[in-house]
Design an enzyme around this catalytic site. Structure first.
Site, PDB file in Angstrom:
ATOM      1  N   GLU A 161     -11.538  -2.238  -3.747  1.00  0.00           N
ATOM      2  CA  GLU A 161     -11.855  -2.492  -2.345  1.00  0.00           C
ATOM      3  C   GLU A 161     -12.772  -1.408  -1.794  1.00  0.00           C
ATOM      4  O   GLU A 161     -12.536  -0.213  -2.024  1.00  0.00           O
ATOM      5  CB  GLU A 161     -10.563  -2.550  -1.525  1.00  0.00           C
ATOM      6  CG  GLU A 161     -10.782  -2.899  -0.063  1.00  0.00           C
ATOM      7  CD  GLU A 161      -9.480  -3.148   0.677  1.00  0.00           C
ATOM      8  OE1 GLU A 161      -9.520  -3.151   1.926  1.00  0.00           O
ATOM      9  OE2 GLU A 161      -8.428  -3.342   0.029  1.00  0.00           O
ATOM     10  N   CYS A 177      -1.642  -0.728   8.558  1.00  0.00           N
ATOM     11  CA  CYS A 177      -0.347  -0.041   8.620  1.00  0.00           C
ATOM     12  C   CYS A 177       0.074   0.224  10.063  1.00  0.00           C
ATOM     13  O   CYS A 177       1.240   0.509  10.333  1.00  0.00           O
ATOM     14  CB  CYS A 177      -0.420   1.264   7.839  1.00  0.00           C
ATOM     15  SG  CYS A 177      -1.790   2.339   8.349  1.00  0.00           S
ATOM     16  N   ASP A 235      -8.079   0.818  -2.975  1.00  0.00           N
ATOM     17  CA  ASP A 235      -9.052   0.987  -1.899  1.00  0.00           C
ATOM     18  C   ASP A 235      -9.663   2.371  -2.053  1.00  0.00           C
ATOM     19  O   ASP A 235      -8.957   3.382  -1.937  1.00  0.00           O
ATOM     20  CB  ASP A 235      -8.368   0.845  -0.542  1.00  0.00           C
ATOM     21  CG  ASP A 235      -9.359   0.739   0.607  1.00  0.00           C
ATOM     22  OD1 ASP A 235     -10.525   1.133   0.424  1.00  0.00           O
ATOM     23  OD2 ASP A 235      -8.963   0.279   1.696  1.00  0.00           O
ATOM     24  N   HIS A 260      -2.868   0.128  -3.683  1.00  0.00           N
ATOM     25  CA  HIS A 260      -3.802   0.588  -2.645  1.00  0.00           C
ATOM     26  C   HIS A 260      -4.291   1.988  -2.983  1.00  0.00           C
ATOM     27  O   HIS A 260      -5.457   2.210  -3.241  1.00  0.00           O
ATOM     28  CB  HIS A 260      -3.164   0.546  -1.245  1.00  0.00           C
ATOM     29  CG  HIS A 260      -4.110   0.894  -0.133  1.00  0.00           C
ATOM     30  ND1 HIS A 260      -4.365   2.187   0.259  1.00  0.00           N
ATOM     31  CD2 HIS A 260      -4.848   0.110   0.684  1.00  0.00           C
ATOM     32  CE1 HIS A 260      -5.223   2.193   1.256  1.00  0.00           C
ATOM     33  NE2 HIS A 260      -5.534   0.946   1.539  1.00  0.00           N
ATOM     34  N   GLN A 269     -11.089  -9.199   2.474  1.00  0.00           N
ATOM     35  CA  GLN A 269      -9.944  -8.823   3.299  1.00  0.00           C
ATOM     36  C   GLN A 269     -10.182  -9.328   4.721  1.00  0.00           C
ATOM     37  O   GLN A 269     -11.143  -8.906   5.385  1.00  0.00           O
ATOM     38  CB  GLN A 269      -9.668  -7.327   3.377  1.00  0.00           C
ATOM     39  CG  GLN A 269      -8.452  -7.132   4.285  1.00  0.00           C
ATOM     40  CD  GLN A 269      -7.975  -5.728   4.532  1.00  0.00           C
ATOM     41  OE1 GLN A 269      -7.048  -5.549   5.300  1.00  0.00           O
ATOM     42  NE2 GLN A 269      -8.569  -4.734   3.917  1.00  0.00           N
ATOM     43  N   LYS A 325      -9.014  -8.738   7.889  1.00  0.00           N
ATOM     44  CA  LYS A 325      -8.208  -7.690   8.550  1.00  0.00           C
ATOM     45  C   LYS A 325      -7.845  -8.197   9.934  1.00  0.00           C
ATOM     46  O   LYS A 325      -8.635  -8.133  10.870  1.00  0.00           O
ATOM     47  CB  LYS A 325      -8.993  -6.379   8.590  1.00  0.00           C
ATOM     48  CG  LYS A 325      -8.168  -5.209   9.051  1.00  0.00           C
ATOM     49  CD  LYS A 325      -8.827  -3.885   8.689  1.00  0.00           C
ATOM     50  CE  LYS A 325      -8.309  -3.366   7.373  1.00  0.00           C
ATOM     51  NZ  LYS A 325      -8.791  -2.019   7.048  1.00  0.00           N
ATOM     52  N   GLN A 366       0.839  -1.196   0.000  1.00  0.00           N
ATOM     53  CA  GLN A 366       0.000   0.000   0.000  1.00  0.00           C
ATOM     54  C   GLN A 366       0.876   1.249   0.000  1.00  0.00           C
ATOM     55  O   GLN A 366       1.930   1.288   0.621  1.00  0.00           O
ATOM     56  CB  GLN A 366      -0.956  -0.003   1.179  1.00  0.00           C
ATOM     57  CG  GLN A 366      -0.345  -0.146   2.549  1.00  0.00           C
ATOM     58  CD  GLN A 366      -1.401  -0.214   3.634  1.00  0.00           C
ATOM     59  OE1 GLN A 366      -2.593  -0.011   3.397  1.00  0.00           O
ATOM     60  NE2 GLN A 366      -0.981  -0.502   4.847  1.00  0.00           N
ATOM     61  N   ASP A 376     -14.146  -4.964   2.787  1.00  0.00           N
ATOM     62  CA  ASP A 376     -13.348  -4.595   3.963  1.00  0.00           C
ATOM     63  C   ASP A 376     -14.303  -4.139   5.057  1.00  0.00           C
ATOM     64  O   ASP A 376     -14.702  -4.916   5.916  1.00  0.00           O
ATOM     65  CB  ASP A 376     -12.346  -3.497   3.581  1.00  0.00           C
ATOM     66  CG  ASP A 376     -11.487  -3.040   4.752  1.00  0.00           C
ATOM     67  OD1 ASP A 376     -11.620  -3.592   5.855  1.00  0.00           O
ATOM     68  OD2 ASP A 376     -10.669  -2.117   4.575  1.00  0.00           O
TER      69      ASP A 376
END
Length: 415
Positions: free
Chosen positions: A270, A358, A235, A193, A326, A328, A171, A304
């Protein structure tokens, strides 16, 4: 008892916790900070340095194995747990989790997770606690059995030892152009991303976004090595729905148009829209997926937001409400549930992307690699941070080391 003490150590996540609602509402930026007022509960400012809490299990041989707790970048958004508060999480861990840890058999990973993560009354433990402690328990089991974390996962879930490399997704953060170049030069499998999280980045009618997609494809051809063909993954943080409208047909039309502008590439979109609830998200995403499949589009929908827990993932997968889910990891909680989530996606012939945030750490990223490889997920996130180089190195190198060990193990077994 295999755990004789538990240590807690405050730490840092690799990026920042951001108030998504405030940013979506048009918060203004001054350099790296946002100067508007926060909207989401618990945020004292829109951008907060990510904190983490390490949990260390002191084993009977005095080895200490660690796992890291934290939340995701957009905490408190889309049905997620609230902002991570180190002191609060530390207190709850000390009072509830530590006594349980001192009373489990860590060589039995699934059973240990089940006992340690029992709800308090009818309330589940914060998912950050499950996430960090489950990493430590997995490392403890691997240490006691003198094996890798991936092999523990395979044994506990009756999976064959893996042999294939998992594609890595990077990303870009806000440094889009520079980081896209880095990704292309490093031949990243899935990119970039794009962080399309504001009206300015998406543009009127999505024009700015469409131009960026075409630029990424052209840049790949321009500076990438011959034959390099990454998956393009963007995304858009719900901005297609906000700008184009929430009609599934309109969203599908827009996605098809973008995909057609980059022929030859697989295009992942996304979080195209936020329909306000998990059930509405499932129903409308399923319709968008159906339209794209009927048209034979090279675009894929990635879910997501509003697909956080293991049960959410099950519902989306069974309804075919995404081409790719995703998973997560901090939102799912225990990484044993991340394993289950990948297996659910595979059983329903839906793509499984082991993602995360992140805001994570090197330790959580390495544990995620072992889960991704063990389950043979469809792709995994380069994490932590937004700098490309660091996350790609941590995840890529861990995968390479792991596959080297597993290859040797396979040779030994044949011998």
């Amino acid at each position: 008892m295999q755990i004789k003490d538990v240590l807690l150590a405050p730490g840092n996540g690799a990026f920042f916790y951001d108030d998504q609602a405030a940013i979506r509402a048009g918060a203004s930026q001054d350099g790296f900070v946002y100067v508007s007022e926060p909207v989401t509960p618990d945020f004292q400012s829109i951008r907060v340095p990510a904190s983490s809490l390490s949990v260390g299990l002191v084993l009977v041989d005095d080895t200490v194995v660690w796992g890291d707790m934290m939340s995701v970048q957009y905490s408190g958004a889309g049905g997620r747990d609230p902002l991570f508060e180190t002191a609060q999480i530390s207190d709850l861990t000390s009072q509830v989790v530590v006594p349980r840890l001192l009373d489990v058999d860590v060589s039995r990973y699934i059973d240990a997770c089940a006992k340690v993560f029992e709800p308090i009354g009818h309330k589940r433990l914060p998912l950050a606690i499950e996430y960090g402690v489950s990493q430590a328990l997995l490392r403890a089991a691997a240490h006691l059995q003198r094996t890798t974390m991936a092999e523990i996962v395979c044994r506990e879930f009756n999976l064959p030892l893996p042999t294939l490399r998992i594609p890595i997704y990077c990303q870009s953060g806000d440094a889009r152009e520079i980081n896209v170049d880095k990704m292309i030069l490093k031949a990243v499998d899935v990119l970039p991303h794009g962080l399309i999280n504001s009206r300015q980045k998406f543009g009127a009618g999505g024009q700015t976004f469409q131009e960026f997609v075409k630029w990424v494809a052209a840049r790949t051809r321009e500076i990438g090595h011959p034959g390099y063909q990454p998956v393009l993954h963007f995304d858009v943080y719900g901005w297609i729905g906000q700008e184009i409208g929430l009609a599934p047909q309109s969203i599908a039309d827009f996605v098809c148009k973008v995909a057609e502008s980059v022929p030859g590439f697989t295009l992942n979109i996304e979080f195209p829209a936020d329909f306000g609830s998990t059930q509405a998200q499932i129903e409308n995403y399923a319709e968008i997926v159906s339209i794209l499949d009927t048209r034979g589009s090279n675009a894929r929908i990635v879910v997501d937001e509003r697909c956080n827990t293991l049960e959410d993932i099950r519902l989306f997968a069974e309804a075919k409400a995404a081409h790719l889910v995703q998973i997560k990891t901090p939102d799912v909680g225990s990484i044993a549930d991340t394993v289950r989530a990948v297996l659910i996606c595979k059983a329903n012939k839906v793509g499984a992307y082991v993602g995360g945030s992140c805001t994570e750490t090197d330790l959580s990223a390495q544990a995620s690699v072992h889960v991704s490889v063990a389950t043979q997920a469809d792709m995994m996130l380069a994490k932590p941070g937004m700098g490309v180089d660091e996350g790609f190195s941590i995840v890529g190198n861990e995968q390479s080391r792991l596959l080297a060990i597993l290859s040797r193990r396979a040779t030994e077994n044949v011998g």
